[in-house]
Scaffold this active site. Structure first.
Site, PDB file in Angstrom:
ATOM      1  CD  GLU A 318      -3.410  -1.093   2.068  1.00 20.32           C
ATOM      2  OE1 GLU A 318      -2.851  -0.623   3.490  1.00 20.32           O
ATOM      3  OE2 GLU A 318      -3.962  -1.981   2.101  1.00 20.32           O
ATOM      4  CD  GLU A 438      -3.057  -6.003   2.917  1.00 21.74           C
ATOM      5  OE1 GLU A 438      -4.103  -5.580   3.196  1.00 21.74           O
ATOM      6  OE2 GLU A 438      -2.400  -6.086   2.865  1.00 21.74           O
TER       7      GLU A 438
END
Length: 706
Positions: A318, A438
């Protein structure tokens, strides 16, 4: 020599070194703890070598009695030295080396083995050692059952493959024979080891137990084919300029990686919370951050370059940046880091020469602009062993239950379909594999029940499985402990896992709700649900092992399933508040859809006084459950946080406590509530709405039913 030529030379040397192997064996006897068994064999391999350095793997096979505590000694014939070890501590006295067990691998059972490895340095030549001794006794491979009479003192025997010349360089062992697309496809489905090695500062800091071989074996036995192991390195390395990774930390990561590979799982490791701890400062301090980033990835890549091609590296989790003018500039910054990552990993040689490397978009977002930026990076790299990754947590109002997002509706479905289509069209259609690294729902947490109603949750999970599968996307479930209980290796919601598992290969039917509500007042009437068959056919309705009777107990007309009043009355029984019975609709494929019969009276509330730090609305739920809460000022405008919507965020701003018969209004809610009256409307799953009025005056809050 150009950088390109240096890379090619190092790659060739790594390929040559991959086939160098040595096997040493010996017989010895057991005399107690920390002693050798009645026979052993040592295998020494050099899977990777480059100018001035190499990686070695050592396996000790016990052919006799169990060993409890071990030391393995050998002498380097060419003056080599160990620079970093894993799964053992290695000390040196001149050329003589001693490897000692770690606490977790001290015991070697009969016919069992233990492995450790190290990185080393060499000059001149890197001749393999010719003899090893386990707990002081030289080995030659004789084995058999333990005996009270020691065997004759053996002489050492060595079997070694000749070192090939660079002109006969074979491919590295474990290198993939097919492309990144098939590798990533083989990883489906995947499971994420969340809140463990990414936890700060250590493995168990965020509440999960230490990882065990049993956990990884269980994950594989449940049908998962890959595991993402997020790792935060920030607290586990030394200062600049070397940023040397803590040997014990690297050894532990390698141990778990090796366990997972031994279970035939693909493995993905990364730099995880490093993204917001220090990598985010890259725009304003390029030299410092890049040096640290390069040092860490060089060490990680070097440590694992001899590992199977089933191990993948992901550059950054991220990625996010401070000090940029916006996402476009952040995309450019990320391009620099992703490019540096690929080039430095490839330079380390060995199996890293064609290991699949995983690159994220900015924020791991599936917005088209972010996908286009990563696509441009991958195009410039001209590397056939690259995969893209994004994350997916669903349409935000539904994922956290805010703004009235209580149901899996068209908004949730369209958000999913649009995102998956963008990813497919940008990457998969062009031969670039995609990993949804994810996925879950942001507020799904077994410690905070009820944020997402279970039936709505099931619809979401079923849809993710189908829409990702049909678009060729590999998914890795983010599990921080909410799905699999790592203490007893049981699924916290077996029905949810069964649905997820079914979604890997087929669709499951769902319905408009997983509950029918029966008022405790008045006559019991028929109840209807709408089925979403997803290509299946309805097979019947069961209560336990008893099949209900079509016509008398239920009817089906098209996609409408109706339970008759007679059946509902029988199932509700005395209509005690709460769940009275559960039936399940069965279909031609997938898992059944469970339907709870819930009896209720309208919830009631009473007056209360409290503070902005602790205010509870006394509530008798009477068998019902809370869905959401509205908050409005007297003029009808939204009150409290997220003032663009009257519907507040479940659990963050309000929380039901069914055992205490209260609804808590959180300090986070009052932090943005003005003095004066506020009207609250509580929405319950039965459809009941209850209005309550609070008045804030400074830190004091009073409330009463409206």
């Amino acid at each position: 020599m150009s950088e390109h030529n240096v890379r090619q030379v190092r790659r060739r040397i790594g390929l040559v070194a991959a086939v160098v192997a040595l096997t040493v064996a010996g017989g010895l006897t057991v005399t107690g703890n920390a002693q050798a068994a009645a026979g052993c064999r040592v295998t020494y391999t050099v899977p990777s070598q480059w100018p001035g350095g190499f990686t070695a793997d050592v396996t000790i096979a016990n052919l006799g009695s169990p060993v409890n505590g071990w030391n393995l000694t050998w002498t380097f014939p060419s003056g080599q030295r160990v620079t970093q070890a894993w799964n053992a501590t290695v000390t040196a006295a001149g050329p003589r080396q001693t490897a000692k067990n770690m606490s977790y691998n001290a015991t070697i059972g009969t016919d069992a083995s233990v492995s450790f490895g190290f990185n080393g340095a060499w000059t001149g030549s890197n001749t393999a050692p010719t003899s090893f001794a386990l707990n002081g006794v030289t080995c030659d491979g004789s084995g058999g059952a333990p005996t009270s009479t020691p065997p004759p003192s053996p002489s050492a025997s060595v079997s070694r493959s000749p070192s090939p010349s660079p002109s006969t360089s074979p491919p590295p062992t474990g290198s993939p024979s097919d492309d990144a697309m098939s590798t990533v496809a083989d990883m489906q489905p995947g499971w994420g080891l969340g809140n463990t090695f990414d936890a700060i500062p250590d493995e168990t800091s965020w509440g999960n137990p230490p990882v065990t071989q049993a956990l990884l074996h269980h994950v594989r036995s449940q049908g998962y084919r890959s595991i993402r192991i997020p790792v935060t390195w920030s607290n586990h390395h030394g200062p600049a300029p070397d940023h040397t990774i803590d040997a014990a930390w690297l050894s532990r990561i390698r141990q778990v990686v090796d366990w997972a590979l031994a279970e035939d799982l693909y493995v993905l490791i990364n730099l995880h919370h490093d993204s917001w701890q220090w990598i985010n400062a890259y725009p304003g301090d390029r030299s410092t951050v890049m040096n640290r980033y390069t040092a860490l990835w060089t060490q990680i890549a070097t440590a694992f370059r001899g590992h199977s091609s089933k191990l993948l590296f992901e550059s950054i989790n991220e990625p996010q940046f401070t000090g940029t003018a916006g996402d476009t500039q952040s995309d450019e910054v990320l391009d620099e880091l992703n490019t540096a990552f690929v080039r430095l990993v490839r330079r380390t040689g060995g199996n890293n020469a064609d290991r699949v490397l995983v690159l994220p978009t900015l924020h791991t977002s599936s917005e088209q602009a972010r996908l286009d930026a990563l696509s441009a990076t991958i195009g410039r790299l001209q590397d056939d062993h690259i995969a893209a990754t994004v994350h997916f947590y669903g349409w935000w109002p539904f994922s956290v239950n805010i703004a009235g997002g209580t149901r899996y509706d068209a908004n949730v479905e369209q958000d999913m379909v649009d995102g998956f289509n963008r990813v497919r069209d940008t990457f998969v259609a062009r031969g670039i594999p995609v990993i949804i690294g994810e996925w879950a729902l942001l507020s799904y947490d077994y410690t905070r029940p009820g944020i997402i109603e279970r039936g709505e949750l099931l619809k979401f999970f079923e849809a993710v499985g189908y829409h990702a599968r049909s678009r060729g996307l590999t998914t890795i479930l983010w599990d921080a402990g909410s799905f699999l209980n790592r203490n007893d290796l049981q699924w916290r919601d077996p029905g949810l896992f069964a649905l997820m598992k079914a979604s890997w290969t087929t669709r499951s039917a769902t319905a408009s709700s997983d509950r029918i509500h029966v008022s405790r007042a008045g006559a019991v009437t028929a109840k209807a649900l709408t089925l979403d068959l997803h290509g299946t056919s309805f097979q019947g309705l069961w209560q336990g092992d008893t099949r209900l009777t079509e016509g008398a107990d239920y009817t089906v007309s098209g996609t409408t399933l109706t339970l008759t009043g007679t059946a509902v009355a029988r199932l509700a029984g005395d209509r005690a508040p709460g769940i009275n019975a559960t039936v399940e609709a069965r279909f031609s494929a997938g898992v059944p859809w469970r339907i709870s019969v819930v009896s209720y009276d309208p919830p009631t509330q009473s007056a209360a006084t409290g503070t902005t730090g602790a205010f509870a609305v006394p509530t008798r739920f009477n068998g019902d459950e809370l869905a959401t809460m509205e908050a409005k000022y007297a003029d009808g405008s939204p009150a409290g946080p997220a003032n663009w919507t009257p519907y507040k965020e479940f659990w963050t701003h309000f929380q039901p406590d069914y055992a205490a018969n209260t609804i808590l209004l959180k300090p986070e809610f009052f932090a943005e509530v003005d003095d004066g009256p506020v009207t609250l409307t509580f929405h319950f799953w039965s459809g009941t709405q209850v209005t309550y009025r609070i008045v804030r005056s400074g830190d004091t809050v009073t409330g009463s039913p409206a």
